[in-house]
Each structure stands twice: as structure tokens, then as C-alpha cells.
Scaffold this active site. Sequence first.
Site, short mmCIF file in Angstrom:
data_model
loop_
_atom_site.label_atom_id
_atom_site.label_comp_id
_atom_site.label_asym_id
_atom_site.label_seq_id
_atom_site.Cartn_x
_atom_site.Cartn_y
_atom_site.Cartn_z
N TYR A 142 52.03 39.16 55.17
CA TYR A 142 51.11 38.93 56.28
C TYR A 142 51.69 37.96 57.30
O TYR A 142 51.40 38.04 58.49
CB TYR A 142 49.79 38.33 55.77
N ASP A 245 44.71 41.84 48.66
CA ASP A 245 43.86 42.50 49.65
C ASP A 245 43.46 43.89 49.13
O ASP A 245 42.29 44.26 49.13
CB ASP A 245 44.63 42.61 50.97
N ASP A 249 39.70 45.22 47.32
CA ASP A 249 38.88 46.31 47.88
C ASP A 249 38.65 47.39 46.83
O ASP A 249 37.56 47.95 46.71
CB ASP A 249 39.56 46.94 49.11
C1 IPM Z 1 40.28 40.68 54.22
C2 IPM Z 1 40.51 41.49 55.45
C3 IPM Z 1 41.58 40.80 56.29
C4 IPM Z 1 42.85 40.77 55.44
C5 IPM Z 1 41.84 41.43 57.66
C6 IPM Z 1 40.58 41.52 58.47
C7 IPM Z 1 42.90 40.68 58.42
O1 IPM Z 1 40.86 42.80 55.12
O2 IPM Z 1 39.83 39.53 54.35
O3 IPM Z 1 40.52 41.18 53.13
O4 IPM Z 1 43.60 41.74 55.42
O5 IPM Z 1 43.09 39.75 54.81
MN MN Z 2 40.79 43.24 53.01
#
Ligand code: IPM
Ligand code: MN
Length: 372
Positions: A142, A245, A249
Site C-alpha cells: 500500500y 484487507d 473482507d
Molecule cells: C479498508 C478499505 C481501504 C483499504 C480502502 C478504502 C483504501 O478497503 O479499510 O479495508 O484498502 O485499506
Molecule cells: Mn478493505
Amino acid sequence: MKLEIAVLSGDGIGPEVTEQSKKVLDAIAHKFDHTFIYKEALVGAIAIDKTGNPLPDETLDICGNTDAVLFGSIGHPKYDNDPSAKIRPEQGLLKLRKSLGLYANIRPVKAYETLLDKSPLKKEIIEGTDISIYRELTGGIYFGEKNLSKDGNTASDLCEYSKHEIERIAHLAFKAAHSRSKKLTLVDKANVLESSRLWRKVVTEIGEKYPEVALDFLFVDNAAMQMILNPSQFDVILTENMFGDIISDEASVIGGSIGLLASASIGDKFALFEPIHGSYPQATGKGIANPIASILSAAMLLEHFELSEEAELIRNAVDKSLKLKISTPDINTEYDNVTTSKVGDFIADYIEYPEDTNINFQNIHIGQSTII
Ligand code: IPM
Ligand code: MN
């Protein structure tokens, strides 16, 4: 206790879910005699529209001078569909995390008894799942150097980690594992990536200081599969930024909705609390966004300040709302009149009058409740 809270509600459903958290925090303040002072500030697409900057200096200043940040969500389709946009809402959140040094993102994932049948996974697979994901938040791909060649045909993002960056989050994850089921899984890709091999080496060394915690390792591709096959095998998962990340999810479907997942982002000086969901633009303003992730993030905020009884009361109120199906449509297919704001009202009311619950909330769906 007096707390000054920076409120960055952001884009899409951010403002409407954050509103519910403030309602709930106000109920807690009232009941326990605390003072919570909110300082609203701009972030994300709305900040770009108003100031040209996804994280205006004023916002950063407010975050740096308050006790904690309550964050909503950011993002807007007009940027998602334009890869050439130089200024993007997400930059605001990334810069905020980096500037405040929020290196550890903690994402609890659990299967609620009352929602077992809402998950796309089988009940017997998800039953008993209770995971705490420790995602590194200020390093890795990132934040590594980014390049796009002059001809626009080649691009790269560097994934870099230092020993120090790994150590500080590893200590937090081991401590968490020690206070839970004493199992820590490092998720990496050490068969391919040099940065993952450094993670394994450093985490193994630190593990020697926590002999009671069983440490194991899983390649991220296998971890993604295990998360669906047998999620209850996990206790604490430690992983780098990008893997965290994605895995979090994925894990969010276990509970039945991403709208339930809260998170805390912690550094040495600052802390920020935010739902893990995005800005959900299609739902904006419709009253269908689930405020639970934001409300549980507010509970994590209170926990951070050792207001454990208060945090527990919020979690109990959330459990009660789920049991009574006072929930938004993502997890409620039976009643269609429960809006974002009604969920917030119920949880705030429960906090103030939990003893009335059994008498008054029985008939809630036929409109006979005295509470909402
Ligand atoms: C999260 C989101 C963020 C990330 C984005 C919005 C930059 O997906 O907080 O998981 O990738 O970290
Ligand atoms: Mn995310």
C-alpha cells in the site's frame, strides 16, 4: 470520563451509520455520566468536492488534537471508474492512517448464534467462529514506491517491510492471542515473497517470548480456502496490509453481512475506529445501511479507554437487536420497515432502559412498542 472524538463520517452511507453511533455514544454518556464531545471534520470525496483535498490539513489537525477518531466510510463511484484520477478519496484514509501512525488494524469476526442461517456458508461450518484479525496497516504494498513508466505500459508497487514494522504489531497480536484461545496464525506467502520470509523470521523470534501461544503459519491462498472450509479453527490471525484487507473482507461473509464488522486502528499515540465496509453508494440515503459495524466500532472505542462495562452494554444491545430482528434488510428478510435510524434508536433505548426490554419490545414489529 471526558472524551473528545473527531467524527469523520465521510461519503456514501458513512454519515447515516455514524449518526447512529453518536446516538448510542450519547446514550452511554447519559447513563454512565461521561462527556463525549464530537468534532466533525471532512474526509474523502466530500472533502475533495469542498476543498480539493481528500484529507484537508484542518481534518488532520482535529484528529491530532482529539482523543480518538470515529470514521464512517469513503469512496465514490466517479473515482472508482476513473483509473486516471490523480486525487482519490481513498488517499485521505491512507494518509490519515500513516500520519497518525495507526499500524495495527484489529478486525473481530464472529458468527452470531441468531444469524447462523443468514450466512452463505453452512451453519455447522461457521458455528463457534470467533476470530481476531490483526492487519498491519501502514506498510507493505500500500505504501511502497509506486511507478508508472513514461509510456504508461508498465507499472509497479513495491512491498517493503522492516523488522520494526513487523515486531510492533506482532507483539500486539501475541498479547491478544494470550488473552484469548492462545493460538496465533501468521498468514503470508513465504514460499514466494521475500517480505513474507522476513515476517516469518521476525514473528518466530517474537513467539519465543510468548511460549504459551501456539504459533502456526499459513500461506495466504490456503488461508483463503480455510476461512471458508473451517473458519472456527482460527483464533488470532496476524498478517500484512494487503493480505489482511482481502482476508478480512472474505471473513466478513461468515457473520452474514459485511455490515456487522467493526474495526479499531491503533498506533502508539492515536486510535481510529471504523466499520470495515465501504461507502455503499447504492444505499446512500435510503435508510437501509446496517449501522451495526459502526456501532460496534464505537464499542471498540470505549474498550480502548477501558470503559469495558459500557462497551459490553453496547454489544449486549446489539445482540438483543439481532435477536428481535430489529435489523436492516441485509440480515432481515422478515420485516421490511426497519431503517438504519430505527436500529440506532433501539440500541440507544436499550442502553438507557435495558430492564424494560422484555416487556416493551415483544410487539415491536406490529408497532406496539413503547420504545420505538
Ligand atoms: C479498508 C478499505 C481501504 C483499504 C480502502 C478504502 C483504501 O478497503 O479499510 O479495508 O484498502 O485499506
Ligand atoms: Mn478493505
